[in-house]
Design a protein around this motif. Structure first.
Motif, PDB file in Angstrom:
ATOM      1  N   ARG A   1      47.315  35.683  45.506  1.00  0.00           N
ATOM      2  CA  ARG A   1      46.327  35.653  44.418  1.00  0.00           C
ATOM      3  C   ARG A   1      47.037  35.411  43.094  1.00  0.00           C
ATOM      4  O   ARG A   1      48.202  35.769  42.933  1.00  0.00           O
ATOM      5  CB  ARG A   1      45.558  36.971  44.329  1.00  0.00           C
ATOM      6  N   THR A   2      46.291  34.856  42.139  1.00  0.00           N
ATOM      7  CA  THR A   2      46.811  34.590  40.810  1.00  0.00           C
ATOM      8  C   THR A   2      46.042  35.423  39.800  1.00  0.00           C
ATOM      9  O   THR A   2      44.815  35.365  39.736  1.00  0.00           O
ATOM     10  CB  THR A   2      46.692  33.091  40.468  1.00  0.00           C
TER      11      THR A   2
ATOM     12  N   GLN B   1      51.554  35.478  40.162  1.00  0.00           N
ATOM     13  CA  GLN B   1      51.113  35.138  41.499  1.00  0.00           C
ATOM     14  C   GLN B   1      51.630  36.242  42.416  1.00  0.00           C
ATOM     15  O   GLN B   1      52.834  36.492  42.476  1.00  0.00           O
ATOM     16  CB  GLN B   1      51.647  33.773  41.913  1.00  0.00           C
TER      17      GLN B   1
ATOM     18  N   GLU C   1      44.278  42.331  50.106  1.00  0.00           N
ATOM     19  CA  GLU C   1      43.214  42.132  49.120  1.00  0.00           C
ATOM     20  C   GLU C   1      42.836  43.434  48.413  1.00  0.00           C
ATOM     21  O   GLU C   1      42.700  43.470  47.188  1.00  0.00           O
ATOM     22  CB  GLU C   1      41.987  41.519  49.788  1.00  0.00           C
TER      23      GLU C   1
ATOM     24  N   ASP D   1      43.170  44.196  44.405  1.00  0.00           N
ATOM     25  CA  ASP D   1      41.999  44.622  43.623  1.00  0.00           C
ATOM     26  C   ASP D   1      42.306  45.920  42.870  1.00  0.00           C
ATOM     27  O   ASP D   1      41.947  46.070  41.700  1.00  0.00           O
ATOM     28  CB  ASP D   1      40.786  44.820  44.529  1.00  0.00           C
TER      29      ASP D   1
ATOM     30  N   ASP E   1      41.184  37.600  37.386  1.00  0.00           N
ATOM     31  CA  ASP E   1      41.634  37.257  38.727  1.00  0.00           C
ATOM     32  C   ASP E   1      41.268  35.791  38.925  1.00  0.00           C
ATOM     33  O   ASP E   1      40.109  35.463  39.163  1.00  0.00           O
ATOM     34  CB  ASP E   1      40.932  38.155  39.745  1.00  0.00           C
TER      35      ASP E   1
ATOM     36  N   ALA F   1      41.905  33.774  41.237  1.00  0.00           N
ATOM     37  CA  ALA F   1      41.546  33.388  42.601  1.00  0.00           C
ATOM     38  C   ALA F   1      40.028  33.310  42.754  1.00  0.00           C
ATOM     39  O   ALA F   1      39.529  32.641  43.644  1.00  0.00           O
ATOM     40  CB  ALA F   1      42.125  34.376  43.608  1.00  0.00           C
ATOM     41  N   ARG F   2      39.319  33.969  41.879  1.00  0.00           N
ATOM     42  CA  ARG F   2      37.857  33.984  41.966  1.00  0.00           C
ATOM     43  C   ARG F   2      37.222  33.026  40.963  1.00  0.00           C
ATOM     44  O   ARG F   2      36.021  33.047  40.763  1.00  0.00           O
ATOM     45  CB  ARG F   2      37.351  35.402  41.751  1.00  0.00           C
TER      46      ARG F   2
END
Length: 159
Positions: A3-4, A49, A54, A58, A75, A77-78
């Motif tokens: 994720r970034t 990164q 997950e 979060d 976030d 990635a979203r």
């Protein structure tokens, strides 16, 4: 999972150390980190990164949002985002294969920034897939050394 995360933080000593400590608490691996001033010299943008579960990522994101020096956390990635990375690579230079190397550089739009008797140094900017593609192409020629900047990223659009 990769994720970034993009965070805006106040420019002050120790902020980066505080942030990275949060990742260590949850056993998340920072794969890439880039930091620098924004249009406001009192605020820096950090693009991280991270690799981990997950739920852990979060939790880290929420913990970062609660930190006093953090102004904003996204976030990416979203969301849709644009990313770039700079890579500099020093490659073995064989006189017989110089033409082939130059063709590879041209295809990837890499710029020659230095030459020695036995090596040639190039730089290239692109997304991570493009950077990885250049590295894979040059591996067969013999990479002597390499330095990657880490990913930088911004959300697309007007946000």
């Amino acid at each position: 999972m990769l994720r970034t995360i993009s965070a805006l933080a106040k420019n002050r000593p120790g902020v980066l150390a505080e942030m990275t400590a949060e990742f260590g608490k949850y056993n998340a691996n920072i794969r890439s980190m880039a930091a620098g001033e924004t249009e406001n010299p009192e605020v820096s943008r950090l693009v991280i990164q991270v690799e981990g579960e997950e739920a852990e990522i979060d939790t880290i994101t929420r913990a970062l949002e609660d930190m006093e020096p953090i102004v904003q956390v996204d976030d990416l990635a979203r969301k849709e985002f644009v990313d770039r990375e700079l890579v500099m690579i020093k490659v073995d230079m064989d006189r017989e294969k110089t033409g082939q190397l130059m063709q590879v550089f041209e295809v990837f739009r890499a710029n020659v920034v230095g030459m020695g008797e036995e090596t040639i140094t190039v730089e290239m900017t692109g997304d991570q897939d493009r950077v990885n593609g250049l590295i894979n192409m040059l591996a067969g020629y013999g990479i002597r050394s390499m330095c990657r900047s880490g990913m930088i990223a911004l959300k697309r659009g007007d946000e």
